[in-house]
Enzyme design. Structure first.
Site, PDB file in Angstrom:
ATOM      1  N   GLU A   1       0.806  -1.222   0.000  1.00  0.00           N
ATOM      2  CA  GLU A   1       0.000   0.000   0.000  1.00  0.00           C
ATOM      3  C   GLU A   1       0.837   1.269   0.000  1.00  0.00           C
ATOM      4  O   GLU A   1       0.313   2.366  -0.180  1.00  0.00           O
ATOM      5  CB  GLU A   1      -0.939  -0.007   1.212  1.00  0.00           C
ATOM      6  CG  GLU A   1      -2.046  -1.053   1.084  1.00  0.00           C
ATOM      7  CD  GLU A   1      -2.963  -1.113   2.293  1.00  0.00           C
ATOM      8  OE1 GLU A   1      -2.570  -0.613   3.361  1.00  0.00           O
ATOM      9  OE2 GLU A   1      -4.071  -1.659   2.160  1.00  0.00           O
TER      10      GLU A   1
ATOM     11  N   GLU B   1       7.331 -21.495   8.313  1.00  0.00           N
ATOM     12  CA  GLU B   1       7.710 -20.595   9.390  1.00  0.00           C
ATOM     13  C   GLU B   1       8.802 -21.170  10.277  1.00  0.00           C
ATOM     14  O   GLU B   1       9.420 -20.453  11.070  1.00  0.00           O
ATOM     15  CB  GLU B   1       6.494 -20.262  10.248  1.00  0.00           C
ATOM     16  CG  GLU B   1       6.025 -21.385  11.143  1.00  0.00           C
ATOM     17  CD  GLU B   1       4.868 -20.970  12.045  1.00  0.00           C
ATOM     18  OE1 GLU B   1       4.971 -21.241  13.247  1.00  0.00           O
ATOM     19  OE2 GLU B   1       3.898 -20.381  11.550  1.00  0.00           O
TER      20      GLU B   1
END
Length: 310
Positions: A92, A123
């Site tokens: 963004e 992860e």
């Protein structure tokens, strides 16, 4: 042979974000409106948890801005929800602040496919984090923000450890106190959001807290870098009709100029909002506005001082 899952379970039992809440054990028996009220009440506690970390957040922002002012990048690294939030915040920045897509980067364990498909096993690898950072040619000029609700995710910790070894600025954002992630980073931000409505579902309060902190890290850094004029997004990139309308409105709010004057200014500056404002408030032409902004490292207020010293 002792099961490794016993050790992991013991670790989870120590985390506030994983705690079981017996008072909610019958929540599935409640009316929908009651569940919604409970969940809303839980969410209300998140801003206070963030507020407790504001001095640490502010210190991290000042350090990020200093690096970025000298050409460094801001890199988020996380797994699962945390990784997705980092990628979201990074994506963004170009339309909001007209940053180069390479300036703010989001890395998620498992790569882009993990944005839409769970790849939770990724992860567990510190080495994967180091490889991902090597893939973007991380340098000591950059900043790496490791994001992990638990504060124990190997990918996030590995990213911070690798970055710190290179001399990069490191920040660890977690939702548990005394986290390994915060300990590994130069700046530790631990927003203690406590047990979730659904035991261990850290996309809830912890995810909300992470989003709030990431909003601050990127937005206030961009303010410090001169990407705004007051509370106006003067570096907005007008890539569609809505943003073109917003660009005109921003120029109007900043200058009070007429529609015709705004159109002329935007035309003279190839649609660059900040330059258009400078031409109107500083009574200069487009090329001069561009030069003044370059000389002031993009800070509109400083550029205006050069043409309006009083």
């Amino acid at each position: 042979m002792k099961s490794p899952y016993g050790d992991l379970r013991a670790q989870l039992d120590t985390l506030g974000t994983e705690a079981f809440r017996p008072e909610l054990a019958e929540i599935d028996q409640l009316p929908t409106l009651d569940i919604a009220r409970i969940m809303n009440g839980e969410d209300i506690t998140v801003p206070a948890a963030v507020a407790a970390q504001l001095p640490r957040i502010a210190a991290a922002i000042d350090a990020i801005a200093e690096r970025m002012a000298h050409g460094g990048r801001l890199v988020y690294a996380g797994a699962g929800t945390a990784g997705r939030l980092g990628v979201l915040d990074a994506s963004e920045c170009p339309p909001t602040f007209n940053t180069d897509p390479a300036d703010v980067v989001g890395l998620i364990a498992g790569g882009s496919g993990a944005l839409v498909t769970s790849m939770e096993g990724a992860e567990d690898s510190k080495e994967l984090a180091a490889a991902d950072l090597a893939g973007i040619r991380l340098t000591r000029a950059d900043t790496v923000v490791g994001i992990s609700a638990s504060g124990r995710t190997p990918y996030a910790i590995g990213a911070v450890e690798h970055a710190r070894g290179l001399g990069a600025l490191t920040i660890g954002l977690s939702c548990n106190a005394g986290s390994a992630l915060a300990a590994a980073a130069e700046h530790g931000i631990e927003v203690a959001t406590g047990p979730e409505l659904l035991t261990g579902s850290t996309r809830l309060k912890a995810g909300t807290a992470q989003k709030l902190v990431l909003n601050m890290l990127s937005t206030i850094t961009m303010i410090r870098l001169g990407k705004t004029y007051g509370n106006l997004m003067v570096d907005v990139r007008a890539s569609n009709e809505k943003l073109r309308a917003r660009s005109r409105r921003i120029v109007a709010l900043a200058t009070g100029a007429s529609d015709d004057e705004i159109e002329t200014a935007l035309s003279a500056t190839n649609g660059e909002v900040k330059s258009a404002i400078l031409t109107l408030l500083g009574a200069v032409d487009g090329p001069t506005a561009e030069r003044l902004l370059s000389d002031s490292d993009g800070h509109l207020r400083d550029a205006l001082k050069d043409v309006r010293p009083n």
